[in-house]
Design a protein around this motif. Structure first.
Motif, PDB file in Angstrom:
ATOM      1  N   VAL A 160       0.822  -1.210   0.000  1.00 52.61           N
ATOM      2  CA  VAL A 160       0.000   0.000   0.000  1.00 52.61           C
ATOM      3  C   VAL A 160       0.855   1.259   0.000  1.00 52.61           C
ATOM      4  O   VAL A 160       0.583   2.218  -0.728  1.00 52.61           O
ATOM      5  CB  VAL A 160      -0.956   0.002   1.209  1.00 52.61           C
ATOM      6  N   ASN A 161       1.913   1.277   0.805  1.00 48.48           N
ATOM      7  CA  ASN A 161       2.746   2.488   0.871  1.00 48.48           C
ATOM      8  C   ASN A 161       3.448   2.765  -0.450  1.00 48.48           C
ATOM      9  O   ASN A 161       3.615   3.922  -0.854  1.00 48.48           O
ATOM     10  CB  ASN A 161       3.747   2.398   2.027  1.00 48.48           C
ATOM     11  N   GLU A 162       3.829   1.709  -1.173  1.00 51.13           N
ATOM     12  CA  GLU A 162       4.484   1.919  -2.466  1.00 51.13           C
ATOM     13  C   GLU A 162       3.486   2.397  -3.513  1.00 51.13           C
ATOM     14  O   GLU A 162       3.792   3.278  -4.325  1.00 51.13           O
ATOM     15  CB  GLU A 162       5.156   0.635  -2.939  1.00 51.13           C
ATOM     16  N   LEU A 163       2.289   1.835  -3.481  1.00 56.35           N
ATOM     17  CA  LEU A 163       1.260   2.297  -4.417  1.00 56.35           C
ATOM     18  C   LEU A 163       0.917   3.754  -4.153  1.00 56.35           C
ATOM     19  O   LEU A 163       0.769   4.547  -5.095  1.00 56.35           O
ATOM     20  CB  LEU A 163       0.010   1.424  -4.300  1.00 56.35           C
ATOM     21  N   ALA A 164       0.815   4.142  -2.886  1.00 54.43           N
ATOM     22  CA  ALA A 164       0.527   5.540  -2.555  1.00 54.43           C
ATOM     23  C   ALA A 164       1.624   6.456  -3.090  1.00 54.43           C
ATOM     24  O   ALA A 164       1.345   7.539  -3.614  1.00 54.43           O
ATOM     25  CB  ALA A 164       0.385   5.700  -1.047  1.00 54.43           C
ATOM     26  N   ALA A 165       2.871   6.007  -2.979  1.00 51.84           N
ATOM     27  CA  ALA A 165       3.988   6.816  -3.476  1.00 51.84           C
ATOM     28  C   ALA A 165       3.935   6.960  -4.994  1.00 51.84           C
ATOM     29  O   ALA A 165       4.256   8.018  -5.539  1.00 51.84           O
ATOM     30  CB  ALA A 165       5.314   6.175  -3.053  1.00 51.84           C
ATOM     31  N   ARG A 166       3.515   5.917  -5.687  1.00 51.87           N
ATOM     32  CA  ARG A 166       3.413   5.993  -7.154  1.00 51.87           C
ATOM     33  C   ARG A 166       2.219   6.840  -7.586  1.00 51.87           C
ATOM     34  O   ARG A 166       2.246   7.468  -8.639  1.00 51.87           O
ATOM     35  CB  ARG A 166       3.308   4.593  -7.743  1.00 51.87           C
ATOM     36  N   LEU A 167       1.173   6.830  -6.781  1.00 50.64           N
ATOM     37  CA  LEU A 167       0.001   7.638  -7.094  1.00 50.64           C
ATOM     38  C   LEU A 167       0.250   9.132  -6.897  1.00 50.64           C
ATOM     39  O   LEU A 167      -0.320   9.962  -7.606  1.00 50.64           O
ATOM     40  CB  LEU A 167      -1.177   7.219  -6.209  1.00 50.64           C
ATOM     41  N   LEU A 168       1.082   9.456  -5.921  1.00 51.06           N
ATOM     42  CA  LEU A 168       1.229  10.847  -5.495  1.00 51.06           C
ATOM     43  C   LEU A 168       1.536  11.827  -6.629  1.00 51.06           C
ATOM     44  O   LEU A 168       0.869  12.866  -6.730  1.00 51.06           O
ATOM     45  CB  LEU A 168       2.285  10.941  -4.385  1.00 51.06           C
ATOM     46  N   PRO A 169       2.513  11.553  -7.510  1.00 52.36           N
ATOM     47  CA  PRO A 169       2.770  12.527  -8.591  1.00 52.36           C
ATOM     48  C   PRO A 169       1.564  12.762  -9.483  1.00 52.36           C
ATOM     49  O   PRO A 169       1.296  13.893  -9.890  1.00 52.36           O
ATOM     50  CB  PRO A 169       3.935  11.890  -9.372  1.00 52.36           C
ATOM     51  N   HIS A 170       0.823  11.700  -9.797  1.00 46.44           N
ATOM     52  CA  HIS A 170      -0.376  11.847 -10.624  1.00 46.44           C
ATOM     53  C   HIS A 170      -1.430  12.667  -9.897  1.00 46.44           C
ATOM     54  O   HIS A 170      -2.092  13.529 -10.492  1.00 46.44           O
ATOM     55  CB  HIS A 170      -0.955  10.472 -10.977  1.00 46.44           C
ATOM     56  N   LEU A 171      -1.594  12.410  -8.600  1.00 43.35           N
ATOM     57  CA  LEU A 171      -2.609  13.110  -7.826  1.00 43.35           C
ATOM     58  C   LEU A 171      -2.291  14.594  -7.687  1.00 43.35           C
ATOM     59  O   LEU A 171      -3.183  15.446  -7.747  1.00 43.35           O
ATOM     60  CB  LEU A 171      -2.740  12.461  -6.442  1.00 43.35           C
TER      61      LEU A 171
END
Length: 516
Positions: A350-361
């Motif tokens: 989950v923490n890695e997915l959140a990190a990958r989502l962050l730039p897009h968000l």
């Protein structure tokens, strides 16, 4: 014709390369070729070279090279030698190697294997048009300049002051060669190919042979459209007395209608498109491998053989064999890629997915540009909610954004408001009353501490709305969902309310109630 594929040499350390041209956004085919080159290199402990073939100055684009480096690096298709990392055979840009080609071209002219051609572009166009009109069985250049001096040629029409240099293709040119994927192949007879243009730059055909030799390339892996050029290249190797590499011609990527995938017609032909659309690099690598390669076959404890389509680059490389590649052009099926992307997204921590989502968000404005630690912690909680249903990183923005808007100013979509029934005000009133009875004190089970957990939130709302008012869950929770997220569809409602907290939830409900 095709027979058994040629054997794979193992006595020498393999050196393979990918050599794209910086003429626009990198093509997905560049990554496709790089992947298969790299898989073979890593299996056999060889070296992978990135060479930039920038001799086409008319189509050269300044930013293309940086995009190339960035996208291949994003995919993890890392090279051992190249323009940006250097290496023993630098420089790795063809435009910086012009002095390298001149001696080879002069040797071909001196040996009679090449000649100067002063024909103007206008004459060549007229020649092609006449051959088409007359349906001539002989096409290509007519060798008008062969054997002439500049002065002799200048007396004839269609003369250009600046000559090109052409190969002199012999009548008995060998047309058959061995291919690692396709076996014994036969190509059509080539015409007298230009090997140096009027601007002094070598053409692809000359430069690729010289560069591959000088850089010690042992295997040339490229698309099947280059099969027809291979006899020309083999002639150059033989005329110059150079060792010949092995050849492997990969099948072309095709659309559903069997046409070649192109950047002009297909946005997905651009390698940058996949990042823009929220695909994970490991999913794209897996997808590209499957386009030319079979799934991994495994045998269970009962001896049953099964196929596995989800695999890592390391697994792909460890079992790599040229003979397993399907020479038939694969269909570029984005549905399969979407499925793979969803599989990889669900497997991420989950923490890695959140990190990958962050730039897009942040780019979409769903999350503040400089989120606080509390906002980042909230993102991890929200990510855990949406992960099971997420297929693209770019699909997260609409689901995440409601968690970062002011609680007293949640924007409500028109379709969400339109679905509300006449009793929505009473439903929201009952929800507020029920949730005010749920405290923030510790406690995981409704009735035992009444803590602000999704279990207790759900139990309170079901008791008040479903059991108390006799509403079906769809109509009971629809107004609540709209108040909390402003959306017709949102992440799981009760878990969302737990993440927001009691005060924020009640503020949203009361603000929404005032708007009804």
């Amino acid at each position: 014709m095709t027979t058994t594929p040629a054997s794979e040499p193992s006595a020498i350390t393999p050196r393979l390369r990918v050599a794209p041209s910086p003429t626009g956004d990198p093509h997905v085919g560049t990554a496709y070729m790089a992947l298969f080159n790299l898989a073979f290199v890593r299996k056999h402990g060889g070296r992978f070279v990135l060479r930039v073939e920038d001799t086409d100055r008319a189509r050269f684009r300044e930013d293309s090279e940086a995009q190339l480096f960035d996208t291949l690096d994003w995919l993890g298709l890392n090279w051992d030698e190249g323009p940006d990392v250097g290496g023993p055979y630098a420089p790795y840009r063809q435009s910086e190697r012009l002095d390298t080609y001149a001696p080879y071209i002069e040797r071909l002219i001196e040996s009679g294997h090449a000649y100067y051609c002063w024909c103007s572009s206008e004459r060549l166009r007229e020649l092609r048009a006449e051959q088409e009109r007359s349906k001539s069985p002989v096409t290509g250049y007519d060798r008008l300049c062969h054997g002439m001096t500049k002065e002799q040629r200048a007396e004839l029409p269609g003369f250009s002051e600046t000559p090109v240099v052409r190969m002199l293709i012999p009548d008995d040119v060998p047309l058959e060669f061995d291919d690692l994927i396709r076996g014994r192949l036969k190509a059509p007879r080539p015409d007298d190919q230009v090997i140096r243009k009027a601007d002094g730059f070598p053409t692809y055909h000359m430069a690729v042979v010289v560069d591959d030799h000088e850089m010690g390339i042992t295997h040339v892996v490229r698309g099947e459209e280059w099969i027809s050029s291979t006899p020309k290249h083999l002639l150059l190797y033989r005329w110059l007395g150079l060792p010949e590499p092995k050849f492997a011609h990969m099948p072309l990527l095709r659309n559903a209608n069997k046409s070649k995938i192109s950047k002009r017609k297909n946005p997905e032909a651009r390698l940058t498109w996949f990042r823009e659309q929220g695909y994970l690099p490991e999913a794209l690598v897996n997808f590209l491998a499957l386009l030319g390669y079979p799934p991994i076959v495994e045998t269970d404890e009962n001896g049953e053989r099964t196929e596995r389509e989800v695999f890592s680059f390391r697994e792909f490389s460890e079992g790599f064999e040229w003979s397993k590649i399907n020479p038939v052009g694969p269909i570029f099926d984005l549905t399969k890629l979407d499925w793979l992307n969803g599989v990889y997204i669900r497997e991420l921590p989950v923490n890695e997915l959140a990190a990958r989502l962050l730039p897009h968000l942040i780019d979409e404005g769903a999350v503040p540009p400089n989120p606080t630690m509390a906002e980042l912690a909230r993102l991890e909680s929200v990510t855990a909610l949406i992960q099971p249903r997420l297929t693209h990183l770019t699909k997260a923005g609409a689901l995440v954004a409601p968690f970062y808007v002011p609680d007293d100013a949640v924007p409500v979509d028109e379709d969400a408001r339109a679905q509300l029934k006449d009793d929505a005000p009473q439903v929201v009133d009952a929800a507020i009353e029920a949730l005010e009875g749920v405290s923030t004190a510790p406690g995981d089970v409704f009735g035992e501490g009444r803590g602000w957990t999704h279990e207790n939130i759900e139990a309170a709302l079901r008791s008040a709305l479903v059991e108390g008012k006799g509403l079906k869950p769809k109509f009971a929770f629809g107004p609540v969902r709209t108040a909390i997220s402003g959306k017709k569809v949102s992440p799981p409602l009760f878990e969302s309310m737990q993440i927001l907290g009691r005060d924020a939830t009640l503020t949203r409900l009361k603000t929404f109630r005032a708007s009804l």
